[in-house]
Design a protein around this motif. Sequence first.
Motif, short mmCIF file in Angstrom:
data_model
loop_
_atom_site.label_atom_id
_atom_site.label_comp_id
_atom_site.label_asym_id
_atom_site.label_seq_id
_atom_site.Cartn_x
_atom_site.Cartn_y
_atom_site.Cartn_z
N LYS A 154 0.85 -1.18 0.00
CA LYS A 154 0.00 0.00 0.00
C LYS A 154 0.89 1.24 0.00
O LYS A 154 1.97 1.24 0.57
N SER A 155 0.39 2.30 -0.65
CA SER A 155 1.17 3.53 -0.74
C SER A 155 0.22 4.72 -0.84
O SER A 155 -0.88 4.60 -1.37
N ASP A 156 0.65 5.85 -0.32
CA ASP A 156 -0.07 7.08 -0.54
C ASP A 156 -0.15 7.30 -2.05
O ASP A 156 0.86 7.13 -2.75
N PRO A 157 -1.33 7.64 -2.60
CA PRO A 157 -1.48 7.75 -4.06
C PRO A 157 -0.45 8.65 -4.75
O PRO A 157 0.11 8.27 -5.79
N GLU A 158 -0.16 9.82 -4.21
CA GLU A 158 0.81 10.71 -4.85
C GLU A 158 2.23 10.13 -4.78
O GLU A 158 3.00 10.22 -5.73
N HIS A 159 2.55 9.54 -3.63
CA HIS A 159 3.86 8.92 -3.47
C HIS A 159 4.00 7.71 -4.41
O HIS A 159 5.07 7.47 -4.97
N ALA A 160 2.91 6.98 -4.59
CA ALA A 160 2.93 5.81 -5.47
C ALA A 160 3.32 6.21 -6.88
O ALA A 160 4.15 5.56 -7.53
N VAL A 161 2.76 7.30 -7.37
CA VAL A 161 3.07 7.79 -8.72
C VAL A 161 4.54 8.21 -8.81
O VAL A 161 5.23 7.89 -9.79
N ARG A 162 5.03 8.90 -7.79
CA ARG A 162 6.45 9.32 -7.80
C ARG A 162 7.38 8.11 -7.80
O ARG A 162 8.39 8.10 -8.52
N LEU A 163 7.05 7.09 -7.01
CA LEU A 163 7.88 5.89 -6.97
C LEU A 163 7.90 5.19 -8.32
O LEU A 163 8.96 4.75 -8.78
N ARG A 164 6.75 5.09 -8.96
CA ARG A 164 6.69 4.44 -10.28
C ARG A 164 7.53 5.17 -11.30
O ARG A 164 8.16 4.55 -12.16
N SER A 165 7.54 6.49 -11.20
CA SER A 165 8.34 7.29 -12.12
C SER A 165 9.83 7.14 -11.84
O SER A 165 10.64 6.99 -12.76
N ALA A 166 10.19 7.18 -10.58
CA ALA A 166 11.60 7.11 -10.19
C ALA A 166 12.21 5.72 -10.40
O ALA A 166 13.40 5.60 -10.65
N TYR A 167 11.39 4.69 -10.29
CA TYR A 167 11.88 3.31 -10.38
C TYR A 167 11.09 2.53 -11.43
O TYR A 167 10.59 1.43 -11.17
N ALA A 168 10.99 3.11 -12.62
CA ALA A 168 10.20 2.50 -13.71
C ALA A 168 10.62 1.05 -13.94
O ALA A 168 11.81 0.73 -14.01
N GLY A 169 9.63 0.20 -14.02
CA GLY A 169 9.89 -1.22 -14.25
C GLY A 169 10.14 -2.01 -12.98
O GLY A 169 9.96 -3.22 -12.95
N LEU A 170 10.56 -1.34 -11.92
CA LEU A 170 10.81 -2.01 -10.64
C LEU A 170 9.68 -1.77 -9.65
O LEU A 170 9.46 -2.58 -8.75
N ILE A 171 9.00 -0.65 -9.80
CA ILE A 171 7.81 -0.34 -9.01
C ILE A 171 6.73 0.04 -10.02
O ILE A 171 6.88 1.01 -10.77
N VAL A 172 5.68 -0.77 -10.04
CA VAL A 172 4.60 -0.59 -11.02
C VAL A 172 3.26 -0.60 -10.29
O VAL A 172 3.18 -0.99 -9.12
N PRO A 173 2.19 -0.18 -10.98
CA PRO A 173 0.87 -0.22 -10.34
C PRO A 173 0.56 -1.63 -9.81
O PRO A 173 0.93 -2.63 -10.43
N GLY A 174 -0.08 -1.68 -8.67
CA GLY A 174 -0.35 -2.95 -7.99
C GLY A 174 -1.11 -3.95 -8.83
O GLY A 174 -2.22 -3.69 -9.26
#
Length: 121
Positions: free
Chosen positions: A53-73
Amino acid sequence: MTPERLRSFCLSFNSTVEEFPFSRHPEISAFKVVGKIFALTTLDARPLTVNLKSDPEHAVRLRSAYAGLIVPGWHMNKRHWNTVAVDGGLPDRLVRELVEDSYDLVVAGLPRAERLRLDRP
């Protein structure tokens, strides 16, 4: 992070249990606090991933910063959950922080009485 370390870390949080709630997928571990899931994984899967689980805004930032390693659940509400690659692409420290953040978000959503009970030694 190895599957054993991921399991051990998830179980290190107060009042956490590991359950296998999906009869059609008995290999899926659900780590819960007071009946609420904060981490979902298949510990023998390769590559090893965990839904957190992640805060929605933080989730988007993580996906951008770690593309391919952190993706939508995967199979989760994609606004609130990320699927995180655990076995090598990300620093273990970051994975631990994300697991802890997920636990904290779930605890924050519990009724006050339950949160107070968790704070007791």
